[in-house]
Design a protein around this motif. Structure first.
Motif, mmCIF file in Angstrom:
data_model
loop_
_atom_site.group_PDB
_atom_site.id
_atom_site.type_symbol
_atom_site.label_atom_id
_atom_site.label_comp_id
_atom_site.label_asym_id
_atom_site.label_seq_id
_atom_site.Cartn_x
_atom_site.Cartn_y
_atom_site.Cartn_z
ATOM 1 N N UNK A 52 -0.569 10.699 -18.540
ATOM 2 C CA UNK A 52 -1.509 11.151 -19.280
ATOM 3 C C UNK A 52 -2.863 10.153 -18.977
ATOM 4 N N UNK A 53 -4.073 10.695 -18.623
ATOM 5 C CA UNK A 53 -5.177 9.949 -18.452
ATOM 6 C C UNK A 53 -5.744 9.377 -19.476
ATOM 7 N N UNK B 266 -10.249 12.560 -19.979
ATOM 8 C CA UNK B 266 -9.365 11.853 -20.854
ATOM 9 C C UNK B 266 -8.399 12.576 -21.470
ATOM 10 N N UNK B 267 -7.161 12.389 -21.283
ATOM 11 C CA UNK B 267 -6.193 13.198 -22.123
ATOM 12 C C UNK B 267 -5.439 14.034 -20.963
ATOM 13 N N UNK B 268 -6.124 14.412 -19.893
ATOM 14 C CA UNK B 268 -5.488 15.138 -18.954
ATOM 15 C C UNK B 268 -3.945 14.829 -18.428
ATOM 16 N N UNK B 269 -3.115 15.667 -18.369
ATOM 17 C CA UNK B 269 -1.850 15.374 -17.806
ATOM 18 C C UNK B 269 -1.720 15.580 -16.302
ATOM 19 N N UNK C 196 -1.186 19.281 -8.355
ATOM 20 C CA UNK C 196 -2.469 19.759 -8.079
ATOM 21 C C UNK C 196 -3.424 18.443 -7.816
ATOM 22 N N UNK C 197 -3.563 17.810 -8.974
ATOM 23 C CA UNK C 197 -4.389 16.920 -9.210
ATOM 24 C C UNK C 197 -4.321 15.638 -8.463
ATOM 25 N N UNK C 198 -3.177 15.137 -8.365
ATOM 26 C CA UNK C 198 -2.578 14.114 -7.447
ATOM 27 C C UNK C 198 -3.072 14.514 -6.056
ATOM 28 N N UNK D 148 -4.415 3.073 -12.371
ATOM 29 C CA UNK D 148 -5.055 2.197 -13.434
ATOM 30 C C UNK D 148 -5.522 2.990 -14.479
ATOM 31 N N UNK D 149 -6.059 4.311 -14.403
ATOM 32 C CA UNK D 149 -6.382 5.118 -15.511
ATOM 33 C C UNK D 149 -5.456 5.658 -16.319
#
Length: 273
Positions: A229-230, A245-248, A252-254, A270-271
């Motif tokens: 989780x961000x 913030x809180x996004x898993x 796809x995001x990676x 780091x986030x």
């Protein structure tokens, strides 16, 4: 003295904890210093098991026949936060399989192995073979090496005698190296790229990417980050919000972040901390 292949795949033992903390996966060479600067280690203990970490060679206590020893797990450093190691990874100086040519352009052969000083990390010998010598391995000492690049190692004209001479001359050269103390510079901090370093074309660079340290780093970071989780908002390279913030972190995001470059992958790591 140790051959590079004798170090890779060795377990890493922490003396204080009395346990194996990882496996050496690869050696990171600093071409300007003509030595091994970091060991890439796959962690085998703790909450970050499986992640690729780095150990500065100067932090090793010993490089033995069975294992590499360190004082404690604190010697393991987060690769994603190390610009020095990241810069060296990007250069991808492999040494093995690189061609060796003299200053005047004579091809001497291809490197099949190199020897490492187990105390300092310096590279006192490179081992090469050529068709002219019917595959017989020949050695060139450190003092004859002018520069180490991403594709080629440049040596002095005097190096020809080590390749074309009889085996007795090679053994004499090895004996002289053992008697002579090889000068070792401090490998920290990292300095700018040497002007002597040979540039590689886009096609050649692409062909070297398979199985490279950078690929291994990206793949390991992907395995480590998926599902995390961000802790803060993630922005793209133009400053636009990419994920709150809180996004898993999903595959796809990676992949979106990976397309923006290695530095963005490091920032993503780091986030999550």
């Amino acid at each position: 003295m140790k051959k590079s292949k004798e170090i890779v795949s060795s377990p890493v033992i922490s003396i204080q904890e009395g346990q194996e903390v990882g496996i050496v996966k690869e050696l990171i060479v600093n071409a300007e210093k003509k030595g091994v600067e970091f060991l890439l280690v796959e962690k085998s203990e703790g909450v970050r098991e499986g992640e690729i970490m780095a150990i500065p060679f100067r932090e090793t206590v010993g490089v033995g026949d069975y294992a590499v020893t360190i004082e404690s797990q604190s010697a393991l450093m987060d690769l994603s936060k190390m610009n020095i190691a990241g810069n060296l990874l990007d250069k991808k100086v492999e040494i093995i399989d690189e061609k060796v040519i003299t200053k005047k352009g004579k091809l001497l052969g291809k490197i099949v192995e190199y020897t490492i000083d187990a105390e300092s990390g310096s590279i006192p010998l490179i081992h090469l073979v050529s068709e002219e010598n019917n595959g017989e391995e020949k050695d060139i000492p450190l003092e004859e090496i002018i520069s180490i690049g991403q594709q080629l190692v440049i040596v002095t004209e005097e190096s020809i005698k080590y390749v074309e001479s009889k085996q007795e001359a090679v053994q004499e050269a090895q004996a002289s190296i053992e008697k002579k103390e090889v000068p070792v510079e401090s490998i920290m901090p990292f300095e700018s790229t040497s002007e002597n370093e040979v540039e590689v074309s886009d096609e050649e660079q692409e062909s070297q990417n398979t199985g490279s340290s950078v690929e291994m780093f990206i793949n390991k970071q992907k395995q480590y980050l998926l599902g995390k989780e961000l802790k803060r908002d993630l922005k793209d390279i133009e400053g636009n919000l990419l994920a709150e913030e809180g996004t898993v972190i999903s595959e796809e995001l990676f992949e979106q972040v990976q397309e923006m470059g290695r530095q963005k992958v490091i920032e993503l790591t780091m986030l999550t901390e």
